[in-house]
Design an enzyme around this catalytic site. Structure first.
Site, mmCIF file in Angstrom:
data_model
loop_
_atom_site.group_PDB
_atom_site.id
_atom_site.type_symbol
_atom_site.label_atom_id
_atom_site.label_comp_id
_atom_site.label_asym_id
_atom_site.label_seq_id
_atom_site.Cartn_x
_atom_site.Cartn_y
_atom_site.Cartn_z
ATOM 1 N N SER A 11 27.990 -5.140 -1.220
ATOM 2 C CA SER A 11 26.565 -5.139 -0.695
ATOM 3 C C SER A 11 26.609 -6.031 -0.159
ATOM 4 C CB SER A 11 25.571 -4.234 -1.834
ATOM 5 O OG SER A 11 25.398 -5.969 -2.792
ATOM 6 N N LYS A 12 25.182 -5.910 0.524
ATOM 7 C CA LYS A 12 24.450 -7.592 0.956
ATOM 8 C C LYS A 12 24.498 -7.715 0.374
ATOM 9 C CE LYS A 12 22.328 -3.927 4.785
ATOM 10 N NZ LYS A 12 20.709 -3.378 5.318
ATOM 11 N N ARG A 13 24.176 -7.516 -1.319
ATOM 12 C CA ARG A 13 23.538 -8.680 -2.121
ATOM 13 C C ARG A 13 24.626 -9.505 -1.749
ATOM 14 N NH1 ARG A 13 21.383 -4.869 -4.146
ATOM 15 N NH2 ARG A 13 22.963 -4.833 -5.538
ATOM 16 N N SER A 14 26.371 -9.665 -1.993
ATOM 17 C CA SER A 14 27.596 -10.423 -1.788
ATOM 18 C C SER A 14 27.290 -11.206 -1.526
ATOM 19 C CB SER A 14 28.032 -9.590 -2.169
ATOM 20 O OG SER A 14 28.923 -9.171 -0.477
ATOM 21 N N GLY A 15 26.757 -11.303 0.033
ATOM 22 C CA GLY A 15 26.762 -12.727 0.762
ATOM 23 C C GLY A 15 28.090 -12.808 1.872
#
Length: 342
Positions: free
Chosen positions: A253-257
């Protein structure tokens, strides 16, 4: 038959690693067989359009070396290559009406309130299965509604009985009961096609032979097959790819960076290393080699070696690969630099 593949992104933001893998595999399949790779922009979902996303698509393809043979800026014989332009040309409505004439689709005038009344809860999830109410309207009723300017959609007419089977080159033969398939909307009330319908029409008209996409689309593929059969068209080869997860085995996900190509470039990774690593997310060559140039990948890539199991995005492995490629660059540059000491 010449192999033709396509990458068909939606301009909704940065290019996710999963989308990059799809584009890369489509590219490698085509180039390995001396085929053609097409770029098609799928922008019919105007609500999700992100300003500047088109530039991101073009820039990412250029930086990763995925040169395409036909596209919006490289016109061929199958244009337009932007779906909104194909809507303006009347392509999707034309083919939807062909299905109506064959009894494979029908006009639906149901209101939002009626559709809401059809919703039910199955296993804790709210779903709506259309009851074919408008399938039974007479030609006179349909024409009267059209003349009155009543809003409508065009739905696919899927039989209630029997089964639909398709073969995926990774997952094998998959069969579903037709009663489990909804009469999905083909043309929305705003005149735009749905994603599924536009995909089938465009892939056929553009002569696409191989369709590569994530395995989350496995469940919708029977509806694609029903459309191909309704038109009397030969379906393409389907290649569904495994999920990409993070190190904790959660969906990337985008939160993973590190979910997009641009995320990784901003962290200092070489485009060559990113492409090399992404190629190995679910696919493996016959030998033990892990460092590949694009030319090497084209030579050895065989999509039939794609694994069904989820692929884990391992940042440690990417750093290792990036370091190896960076050192190889440095050694080449040192050898090519003339000695300045006399």
């Amino acid at each position: 038959m010449k192999i033709r593949t396509r990458y068909a992104p939606s301009p909704t933001g940065r290019m996710h690693v999963g989308n990059l893998r799809t584009a890369l595999y489509e590219y490698l399949i085509a180039r390995h067989e001396d085929g053609e790779f097409i770029l098609r922009i799928e922008d019919t979902d105007q609500e999700r359009f992100v300003e500047g996303a088109l530039d991101i698509i073009y820039r990412t393809l250029e930086e990763t070396g995925l040169d395409y043979d036909e596209g919006p800026d490289k016109p061929g014989d199958c244009g337009p290559y932007v779906q909104s332009e194909r809507v303006s040309a009347g392509i999707y409505m034309e083919y939807a009406k062909k299905l109506v004439e064959k009894g494979e689709a029908y006009y639906c005038f149901c209101t939002k309130e009626r559709l809401e009344s059809l919703k039910t809860t199955v296993a804790g999830k709210e779903i709506m299965l259309y009851d074919k109410h408008c399938l039974h309207l007479s030609k006179e009723e349909i024409q009267a509604n059209l003349n009155a300017g009543m809003p409508f959609v065009i739905r696919q007419n899927i039989p209630d009985e029997g089964t639909t089977t398709f073969v995926d080159d990774i997952y094998g033969a998959i069969t579903v009961e037709n009663k489990e398939l909804d009469d999905m909307v083909l043309i929305k009330s705003d005149g735009f096609p749905t994603y599924n319908f536009a995909n089938v029409v465009d892939d056929h008209l553009m002569g696409i032979t191989h369709v590569v996409r994530g395995n989350e689309y496995l469940s919708s593929t029977p509806k694609y097959i029903r459309l191909y059969e309704a038109f009397g068209w030969e379906p393409p080869v389907f290649v569904h790819l495994p999920l990409i997860t993070d190190e904790e085995h959660h969906k990337l996900s985008k939160r993973s960076g590190h979910s997009s190509f641009e995320d990784l470039v901003e962290q200092g990774f070489l485009p060559e290393a990113i492409v090399n690593y992404v190629a190995l997310l679910g696919w493996s060559p016959e030998g033990n080699e892990e460092i590949f140039s694009m030319k090497d990948l084209i030579n050895v890539f065989d999509y039939r070696r794609v694994n069904k199991s989820p692929a884990v995005f391992d940042m440690v492995k990417l750093r290792w690969m990036n370091g190896n490629i960076l050192r190889a660059w440095s050694l080449r540059n040192m050898k090519n630099t003339p000695c300045l000491i006399s």
